[in-house]
Write an enzyme that holds these catalytic residues in place. Structure first.
Site, mmCIF file in Angstrom:
data_model
loop_
_atom_site.group_PDB
_atom_site.id
_atom_site.type_symbol
_atom_site.label_atom_id
_atom_site.label_comp_id
_atom_site.label_asym_id
_atom_site.label_seq_id
_atom_site.Cartn_x
_atom_site.Cartn_y
_atom_site.Cartn_z
ATOM 1 N N ASP A 96 2.917 0.659 -1.306
ATOM 2 C CA ASP A 96 3.504 2.159 -1.550
ATOM 3 C C ASP A 96 4.244 2.819 -0.095
ATOM 4 O OD1 ASP A 96 2.778 2.028 -4.202
ATOM 5 O OD2 ASP A 96 1.379 3.714 -4.278
ATOM 6 N N CYS A 110 3.761 -1.734 -8.344
ATOM 7 C CA CYS A 110 3.256 -2.896 -7.578
ATOM 8 C C CYS A 110 3.007 -3.991 -8.206
ATOM 9 C CB CYS A 110 2.141 -2.418 -6.987
ATOM 10 S SG CYS A 110 0.878 -1.601 -7.790
ATOM 11 N N LYS A 133 -4.927 -6.828 -1.255
ATOM 12 C CA LYS A 133 -5.178 -6.453 -2.689
ATOM 13 C C LYS A 133 -4.413 -7.790 -3.385
ATOM 14 C CE LYS A 133 -2.467 -3.147 -5.416
ATOM 15 N NZ LYS A 133 -1.658 -1.762 -5.483
ATOM 16 N N HIS A 157 -4.160 -7.660 -7.711
ATOM 17 C CA HIS A 157 -3.828 -6.810 -8.776
ATOM 18 C C HIS A 157 -3.050 -7.855 -9.939
ATOM 19 C CE1 HIS A 157 -1.881 -2.814 -10.167
ATOM 20 N NE2 HIS A 157 -2.692 -3.247 -11.048
ATOM 21 N N HIS A 191 -1.494 3.446 0.396
ATOM 22 C CA HIS A 191 -1.700 4.006 -1.174
ATOM 23 C C HIS A 191 -2.965 4.858 -1.313
ATOM 24 C CE1 HIS A 191 -2.828 3.380 -5.399
ATOM 25 N NE2 HIS A 191 -1.893 2.674 -5.659
ATOM 26 N N ASP A 203 5.534 -3.478 -1.281
ATOM 27 C CA ASP A 203 5.572 -3.748 -2.679
ATOM 28 C C ASP A 203 6.642 -3.184 -3.506
ATOM 29 O OD1 ASP A 203 3.822 -1.790 -2.554
ATOM 30 O OD2 ASP A 203 2.629 -2.323 -4.133
ATOM 31 N N ASN A 204 6.901 -1.861 -3.133
ATOM 32 C CA ASN A 204 7.703 -0.877 -3.731
ATOM 33 C C ASN A 204 8.148 0.288 -2.773
ATOM 34 O OD1 ASN A 204 5.032 -0.719 -5.623
ATOM 35 N ND2 ASN A 204 5.626 1.296 -4.509
ATOM 36 N N LYS A 217 8.501 5.854 -5.789
ATOM 37 C CA LYS A 217 7.918 4.816 -6.388
ATOM 38 C C LYS A 217 8.034 5.241 -8.003
ATOM 39 C CE LYS A 217 3.218 3.161 -7.500
ATOM 40 N NZ LYS A 217 1.743 3.437 -7.062
#
Length: 465
Positions: A49, A88, A144, A146, A232, A294-295, A310
């Protein structure tokens, strides 16, 4: 347009202040530095993030990131770096598979709120770590995941030799689990396929483990994914353990501020510095090092000059930092004006490291010729869709068609990064062209599920249920 010259000047000053500007060695020297290793290490570092301008090298007004900046000053900063999704788990699906996440059931939950045992990547799908392992690399994920639950769909089942990190999409930095109703939930921190009890601030734990992976690498080349969960939520720094003990919900929106966000990011930068120092100490400075997110950024992030964040297909939700250092391959201070999206990392990094094409079928492009200056930027079309608020986007050349709910837009995102000069009513031919392209692409993707999870997982994974 982005003033890249001012960013480059700022980048060089930041890097020099940190004593971290790297000089690319001749290709022969880079090969010699590997010793008995046939290929250089690849270190893929990803924040969680992080907004495009949350690094000092990309324009932050209040965050200093000298270690991360040194990756860019020692190689290149990709100002047109995109995630394939504004959230994500979907974007991580694209990165690990080299394909649009819409081709896989696990990529359709945006974000993946739960991790049922049956939901994960297809077992036979080539993956970024799996292809490097097949090429003789030792592969490790720190941070991470996920993308599914061990032992059926954990990192060890999809190409990694080792895993030390969090299974779910977020975790408290001290409790190492997501907290709901005052209680830790999920697997949380794990090593291999097993939960792990540990003490310490999560960003520091990940940095220390990454250093251990480098120190233990030996004669094999190392492919290391270092996926920080910073910055995050929850909004905690090193001195906030007491806050963690009283936390009722990790998603508590009453916490956080710009100063805390900067602190979390700068702690991550310190740990990136430790990783780079470990490479130097181990004589593995020829490593290819990537830093990205990731984003796009969330609440406290900076996305200038873009708007959106996001969860949105505005540029601020999908434009992410992209820094690459590859001594002997990418010249320090390179200015590469090439759009690159998350799924490109698989074919690009594999070719950059091994000189070979990755074995498989991918939506991502091998952009190693563009990164190394051997070829001009390649024209391409990139597609996005996001179920929340019925969003769609397609970028072709300088043009971007954008749908946000019932509103449609057409922007030239090279001339107008702010997405404010709307050509939708004056260039209907381009709108029609881009919408037709998006419709054709979307027809190739798996439709968003309409039924329950149990019905969908049986449909997409009939061999398992």
């Amino acid at each position: 347009m982005i003033d890249k010259s001012s960013l480059d000047r700022r980048s060089l000053l930041a890097g020099a202040a940190a004593g971290a500007v790297a000089i690319a060695a001749p290709a022969g020297a880079a090969r010699a530095a590997t010793g008995t290793r046939p290929y250089p290490d690849v270190i893929f570092i990803m924040a969680d993030d992080m907004g495009y301008a949350d690094l000092s090298i990309t324009g932050s007004h209040h965050i200093r990131t000298p270690a991360i900046d040194s990756i860019g000053t020692g190689g290149t900063v990709l100002h047109q770096s995109y995630s394939s999704s504004p959230v994500c788990s979907a974007s991580r699906t694209a990165i690990i598979t080299g394909c649009y996440q819409g081709r896989f059931r696990v990529g359709l939950d945006e974000p993946l709120a739960e991790l049922p045992p049956g939901l994960g990547l297809p077992a036979d799908r080539p993956t970024l770590p799996g292809l490097f392992r097949k090429a003789g690399y030792r592969t490790a994920l720190v941070g991470k995941w996920h993308l599914g639950t061990p032992p059926l769909n954990g990192p060890l089942e999809h190409g990694y030799d080792s895993f030390y990190g969090i299974v779910e999409g977020a975790a408290d930095y001290f409790i190492h689990h997501t907290v709901h109703d005052g209680k830790p939930v999920g697997i949380g921190l794990a090593q291999g396929d097993k939960p792990l009890e540990a003490t310490g601030y999560l960003t520091d734990l990940f940095g220390a483990q990454a250093v251990k992976e480098i120190e233990a690498a030996g004669d094999k080349p190392l492919f290391l994914s270092l996926h920080f969960n910073a910055p995050h939520w929850p909004w905690e720094g090193r001195e906030d353990e007491a806050i963690a003990k009283t936390l009722k919900d990790s998603r508590d929106t009453s916490g956080g501020n710009l100063a805390k966000y900067a602190e979390m990011t700068q702690i991550m930068d310190e740990n990136v510095g430790k990783v780079l120092a470990a490479l130097k100490h181990a004589g593995r400075e020829d490593a290819i090092v990537v830093f990205t997110s990731d984003n796009g950024g969330e609440r406290f992030s900076e996305t200038w000059p873009f708007v959106g964040q996001k969860g949105e297909l505005l540029e601020g939700g999908i434009r992410v930092p992209g820094l690459v250092r590859a001594p002997g391959r990418i010249a320090a201070g390179s200015n590469i004006d090439q759009p690159i999206v998350g799924m490109d990392w698989l074919p690009t990094l594999f070719a950059l490291a091994t000189g070979k094409s990755a074995d498989g079928t991918f939506d991502g492009l091998d952009l190693s010729p563009q990164l190394t200056g051997k070829a001009a930027p390649v024209a391409r079309t990139i597609y996005w869709r996001y179920k929340a608020n019925d969003q769609a986007a397609v970028r072709q050349g300088d043009w971007k068609y954008l749908k946000l709910g019932d509103k449609e837009h057409l922007f030239n995102v090279v001339q107008d990064e702010r997405e404010r000069a709307d050509f939708f009513d004056v260039n209907k031919d381009k709108v029609k062209e881009l919408k037709a392209l998006w419709d054709k692409w979307n027809a190739q993707m798996i439709p968003y599920p309409l039924g329950s999870f149990s019905e969908d997982v049986k449909k997409w994974y009939p061999d398992r249920y």
